[in-house]
Write a protein that holds these residues in place. Sequence first.
Motif, PDB file in Angstrom:
ATOM      1  N   ASP A  42      16.207  -0.052   0.938  1.00 17.50           N
ATOM      2  CA  ASP A  42      16.757  -1.177   1.693  1.00 17.50           C
ATOM      3  C   ASP A  42      15.719  -2.296   1.784  1.00 17.50           C
ATOM      4  OD1 ASP A  42      19.246   0.297   3.487  1.00 17.50           O
ATOM      5  OD2 ASP A  42      17.676   1.543   2.659  1.00 17.50           O
ATOM      6  N   ALA A  43      14.453  -1.895   1.934  1.00 15.17           N
ATOM      7  CA  ALA A  43      13.366  -2.860   2.080  1.00 15.17           C
ATOM      8  C   ALA A  43      12.815  -3.334   0.741  1.00 15.17           C
ATOM      9  CB  ALA A  43      12.242  -2.251   2.909  1.00 15.17           C
ATOM     10  N   GLY A  44      13.379  -2.833  -0.357  1.00 11.12           N
ATOM     11  CA  GLY A  44      12.980  -3.306  -1.674  1.00 11.12           C
ATOM     12  C   GLY A  44      11.872  -2.512  -2.344  1.00 11.12           C
ATOM     13  N   ILE A  45      11.647  -1.274  -1.884  1.00 11.85           N
ATOM     14  CA  ILE A  45      10.620  -0.430  -2.496  1.00 11.85           C
ATOM     15  C   ILE A  45      11.267   0.541  -3.477  1.00 11.85           C
ATOM     16  CG2 ILE A  45       8.843   1.313  -2.077  1.00 11.85           C
ATOM     17  CD1 ILE A  45       8.083  -1.454  -1.102  1.00 11.85           C
ATOM     18  N   ASP A  46      10.846   0.506  -4.727  1.00 12.70           N
ATOM     19  CA  ASP A  46      11.398   1.384  -5.757  1.00 12.70           C
ATOM     20  C   ASP A  46      10.669   2.726  -5.704  1.00 12.70           C
ATOM     21  OD1 ASP A  46      12.824   2.379  -7.861  1.00 12.70           O
ATOM     22  OD2 ASP A  46      11.643   1.361  -9.404  1.00 12.70           O
ATOM     23  N   SER A  47      11.034   3.550  -4.733  1.00  8.55           N
ATOM     24  CA  SER A  47      10.351   4.825  -4.503  1.00  8.55           C
ATOM     25  C   SER A  47      11.054   5.972  -5.217  1.00  8.55           C
ATOM     26  CB  SER A  47      10.299   5.116  -3.001  1.00  8.55           C
ATOM     27  OG  SER A  47      11.618   5.125  -2.466  1.00  8.55           O
ATOM     28  N   ASN A 107       0.812  -1.217   0.000  1.00  6.52           N
ATOM     29  CA  ASN A 107       0.000   0.000   0.000  1.00  6.52           C
ATOM     30  C   ASN A 107       0.848   1.271   0.000  1.00  6.52           C
ATOM     31  OD1 ASN A 107      -2.297  -1.621   0.159  1.00  6.52           O
ATOM     32  ND2 ASN A 107      -2.321  -1.573   2.402  1.00  6.52           N
ATOM     33  N   PHE A 108       2.160   1.111  -0.150  1.00  2.70           N
ATOM     34  CA  PHE A 108       3.030   2.281  -0.029  1.00  2.70           C
ATOM     35  C   PHE A 108       2.841   3.280  -1.167  1.00  2.70           C
ATOM     36  CE2 PHE A 108       6.876   4.573  -1.206  1.00  2.70           C
ATOM     37  CZ  PHE A 108       7.102   5.271  -0.026  1.00  2.70           C
ATOM     38  N   ASN A 109       2.851   4.548  -0.802  1.00  2.00           N
ATOM     39  CA  ASN A 109       3.024   5.629  -1.778  1.00  2.00           C
ATOM     40  C   ASN A 109       3.795   6.739  -1.092  1.00  2.00           C
ATOM     41  OD1 ASN A 109       1.105   7.983  -0.974  1.00  2.00           O
ATOM     42  ND2 ASN A 109      -0.172   6.152  -0.781  1.00  2.00           N
ATOM     43  N   GLU A 110       4.454   7.574  -1.868  1.00  2.00           N
ATOM     44  CA  GLU A 110       5.356   8.590  -1.323  1.00  2.00           C
ATOM     45  C   GLU A 110       4.654   9.608  -0.416  1.00  2.00           C
ATOM     46  OE1 GLU A 110       5.361   7.548  -4.417  1.00  2.00           O
ATOM     47  OE2 GLU A 110       7.404   6.881  -4.887  1.00  2.00           O
TER      48      GLU A 110
END
Length: 251
Positions: A184-189, A151-154
Amino acid sequence: MKNQKLSFIKAVTLQTLWMVFFAAGSMATFAQTVSTKTTQASPVGTSKEWGSVDGVSLIGLVQGPSAAVADLQIACVFEYTEGDIFNSPPALPAALNGLVHLDEALKGQLTEIRKTGKFDGHFLETFLITPDEKVLGAKKLLLIGLGNRNNFNEDIMVAVGAIAAREALKLGVTNIAFASDLKDAGIDSKTAVVSGNVVKGIINEYRTQNGLKTQKLAQFKPLKKVYLLAGPSFFETAGNGIKEAITAFKN
């Protein structure tokens, strides 16, 4: 007729070869352009003050959360999934992974408290660790939950920055180091957006708390320095986002 067919085949063959040659040349040029624009990695320890807002210096620092020297280190983690910070890819390789180094410095306790549910990592959940001296570069470690990674977003990093500032003021510290730890956690933000949003959250909350302090509804020491940690390849990009946020506050 046979000669005409042969001529036609030769023409098509030459045209095809020319197109392949042209495409190859274009790809080479494109590769050179990409290579030219690649951001040069900044050495570990690189530090730069990108600016200040309301007396708070906003400093970029190439350092991991286990080694950065500060009164309070803040690290962000998602809800636990098995091996999430170690499985590379998508997580960064161990040598470049700040969360892995943090777990190692804590002798595996970062993973343990997440795995056993002592800290679930729900969105904006916090967990304070006060290790023995010399275990970390910082005196205290505050974990902030980012919730479900899917559910991540910037945009959520504004709220995360606000929580970071609020908890820092409660703890009475005057300087903090902040690590988003997304890659580090693998999120391409989007690095610049994330760093800018963190700054927005920190400064907005600091202004809110200063307003309460003026009305004698809050007491705390002034926040003087915020170190925004970034990996070697993302230092300049993060700095661009920080500078944009600073400019927005001053306009």
